[in-house]
Design an enzyme around this catalytic site. Sequence first.
Site, PDB file in Angstrom:
ATOM      1  N   THR A   1       5.929   1.092  -0.624  1.00  9.09           N
ATOM      2  CA  THR A   1       6.939   0.469   0.297  1.00  9.09           C
ATOM      3  C   THR A   1       7.896   1.407   0.982  1.00  9.09           C
ATOM      4  O   THR A   1       8.506   2.069   0.370  1.00  9.09           O
ATOM      5  CB  THR A   1       7.557  -0.611  -0.583  1.00  9.09           C
ATOM      6  OG1 THR A   1       6.728  -1.595  -1.085  1.00  9.09           O
ATOM      7  CG2 THR A   1       8.624  -1.645   0.548  1.00  9.09           C
ATOM      8  N   VAL A   2       7.817   1.169   2.252  1.00 11.16           N
ATOM      9  CA  VAL A   2       8.686   2.355   2.918  1.00 11.16           C
ATOM     10  C   VAL A   2       9.929   1.692   3.750  1.00 11.16           C
ATOM     11  O   VAL A   2       9.650   0.450   4.295  1.00 11.16           O
ATOM     12  CB  VAL A   2       7.710   2.852   4.164  1.00 11.16           C
ATOM     13  CG1 VAL A   2       8.347   4.118   4.939  1.00 11.16           C
ATOM     14  CG2 VAL A   2       6.263   3.194   3.556  1.00 11.16           C
TER      15      VAL A   2
ATOM     16  N   TYR B   1      -3.479  -9.112   4.251  1.00 11.92           N
ATOM     17  CA  TYR B   1      -2.979  -7.989   4.369  1.00 11.92           C
ATOM     18  C   TYR B   1      -3.806  -6.910   3.657  1.00 11.92           C
ATOM     19  O   TYR B   1      -4.115  -6.082   4.359  1.00 11.92           O
ATOM     20  CB  TYR B   1      -1.444  -7.795   4.190  1.00 11.92           C
ATOM     21  CG  TYR B   1      -0.836  -6.535   4.633  1.00 11.92           C
ATOM     22  CD1 TYR B   1      -0.732  -6.069   5.654  1.00 11.92           C
ATOM     23  CD2 TYR B   1      -0.553  -5.783   3.559  1.00 11.92           C
ATOM     24  CE1 TYR B   1      -0.354  -4.964   6.150  1.00 11.92           C
ATOM     25  CE2 TYR B   1       0.388  -4.327   3.792  1.00 11.92           C
ATOM     26  CZ  TYR B   1       0.284  -3.911   4.950  1.00 11.92           C
ATOM     27  OH  TYR B   1       0.878  -2.729   5.468  1.00 11.92           O
TER      28      TYR B   1
HETATM   29  P1  NAI Z   1       7.385  -1.521  12.251  1.00 10.75           P
HETATM   30  O1  NAI Z   1       7.211  -3.322  12.404  1.00 10.75           O
HETATM   31  O2  NAI Z   1       8.731  -0.934  11.772  1.00 10.75           O
HETATM   32  O3  NAI Z   1       6.740  -1.058  13.363  1.00 10.75           O
HETATM   33  C1  NAI Z   1       5.277  -1.528  13.679  1.00 10.75           C
HETATM   34  C2  NAI Z   1       5.364  -1.187  15.388  1.00 10.75           C
HETATM   35  O4  NAI Z   1       3.844  -1.749  15.621  1.00 10.75           O
HETATM   36  C3  NAI Z   1       6.302  -1.877  16.292  1.00 10.75           C
HETATM   37  O5  NAI Z   1       6.976  -1.039  17.173  1.00 10.75           O
HETATM   38  C4  NAI Z   1       5.523  -3.079  16.948  1.00 10.75           C
HETATM   39  O6  NAI Z   1       5.824  -3.186  17.983  1.00 10.75           O
HETATM   40  C5  NAI Z   1       3.961  -2.292  16.865  1.00 10.75           C
HETATM   41  N1  NAI Z   1       3.109  -3.290  17.118  1.00 10.75           N
HETATM   42  C6  NAI Z   1       2.813  -4.405  16.214  1.00 10.75           C
HETATM   43  N2  NAI Z   1       1.776  -5.123  16.840  1.00 10.75           N
HETATM   44  C7  NAI Z   1       1.266  -4.609  17.811  1.00 10.75           C
HETATM   45  C8  NAI Z   1       0.202  -4.740  18.920  1.00 10.75           C
HETATM   46  N3  NAI Z   1      -0.604  -5.700  18.940  1.00 10.75           N
HETATM   47  N4  NAI Z   1      -0.011  -3.665  19.798  1.00 10.75           N
HETATM   48  C9  NAI Z   1       0.936  -2.701  19.912  1.00 10.75           C
HETATM   49  N5  NAI Z   1       2.009  -2.430  19.056  1.00 10.75           N
HETATM   50  C10 NAI Z   1       2.465  -3.270  18.208  1.00 10.75           C
HETATM   51  O7  NAI Z   1       6.458  -1.462  10.870  1.00 10.75           O
HETATM   52  P2  NAI Z   1       6.394  -0.046   9.819  1.00 10.75           P
HETATM   53  O8  NAI Z   1       6.757  -0.317   8.528  1.00 10.75           O
HETATM   54  O9  NAI Z   1       6.486   1.209  10.396  1.00 10.75           O
HETATM   55  O10 NAI Z   1       4.648  -0.084   9.473  1.00 10.75           O
HETATM   56  C11 NAI Z   1       3.756   0.613  10.385  1.00 10.75           C
HETATM   57  C12 NAI Z   1       2.269   0.907   9.824  1.00 10.75           C
HETATM   58  O11 NAI Z   1       2.463   1.139   8.637  1.00 10.75           O
HETATM   59  C13 NAI Z   1       1.637  -0.527   9.696  1.00 10.75           C
HETATM   60  O12 NAI Z   1       0.225  -0.239   9.877  1.00 10.75           O
HETATM   61  C14 NAI Z   1       2.004  -0.926   8.324  1.00 10.75           C
HETATM   62  O13 NAI Z   1       0.805  -1.952   7.774  1.00 10.75           O
HETATM   63  C15 NAI Z   1       2.174   0.301   7.592  1.00 10.75           C
HETATM   64  N6  NAI Z   1       2.381   0.161   6.387  1.00 10.75           N
HETATM   65  C16 NAI Z   1       3.707  -0.118   6.040  1.00 10.75           C
HETATM   66  C17 NAI Z   1       4.527  -0.071   4.844  1.00 10.75           C
HETATM   67  C18 NAI Z   1       5.977  -0.411   4.753  1.00 10.75           C
HETATM   68  O14 NAI Z   1       6.547  -0.684   3.718  1.00 10.75           O
HETATM   69  N7  NAI Z   1       6.860  -0.556   5.756  1.00 10.75           N
HETATM   70  C19 NAI Z   1       3.666   0.212   3.632  1.00 10.75           C
HETATM   71  C20 NAI Z   1       2.339   0.678   3.792  1.00 10.75           C
HETATM   72  C21 NAI Z   1       1.820   0.631   5.271  1.00 10.75           C
END
Ligand code: NAI
Length: 244
Positions: free
Chosen positions: A177-178, A145
Amino acid sequence: MNDFAGRTALVTGGGSGIGLATARLLAERGARVAVLDLDPTGVPEPLVGVRADVTDEASVTSAVAEVLERFGGLDVLVNNAGIGAAGTVEANGLDEWWRVLDVNLLGLVRVTRAALPALRGSDAAAIVNVCSIVATAGLPDRALYSASKGAVLSLTRAMAVDHVGEGIRVNCVNPGTVDTPWIGRLLRAADDPGAELAALQARQPTGRLVTMDEVAQTIAYLASPHAASVTGTDVAVDGGMSGL
Ligand code: NAI
């Protein structure tokens, strides 16, 4: 604030979490917003949901074309779609390495390539990549990651230099971490969810998880005219994790 009035935006992975919070905020601030997601069914009005998989070039191309036809142009691209992976460098097989890089890095590349011609037509074009604090800080058990997000950080800087002359700004946000559905899933899978949550909270000097809105507000700032002189940089929204 109505600072996105008359503007259009595309948010990948906007069906959930940080992406959905960002899409809603940009819409509240006046933008017409499309959300590209594997599953856009729950996306509320007035957001426009388009179904696509960022690992599939044909589906990305047609989804972006659909958005451009509907909006007639594009000002803001938020590359947010991403997936996680736990493990050391040897724990994940190479198939897992390719799978995560295909979403977190190449997914961003596919969408950006499809959107760039339209962004060149905007007089306020901005790309915001959702990176992570793991791009700049080593966290245990997150080798793959971290590598994927480190690549996003480097690519953000490279793209900023390549496209500054075209009036396209490129920045990224590094969340800690969100509190999103992703973290909810991670906690549910833990042996002791309460202890896991306490550990995640304690890791951030503020003693709590970052909220989705805090990240969305930063993304909106970077995408907005207020950040007209900001390009090629990363902004940490991490409860002090990287700075204190
Ligand atoms: P989440 O899992 O709640 O939302 C991610 C969204 O991306 C989902 O709606 C999913 O359907 C979509 N997705 C996944 N693979 C896909 C694909 N192949 N094509 C199209 N859509 C796709 O995740 P979250 O927590 O909102 O994360 C969003 C971004 O933030 C990610 O890039 C993650 O790496 C980054 N991030 C999240 C953190 C956290 O603590 N939640 C911390 C740092 C970064």
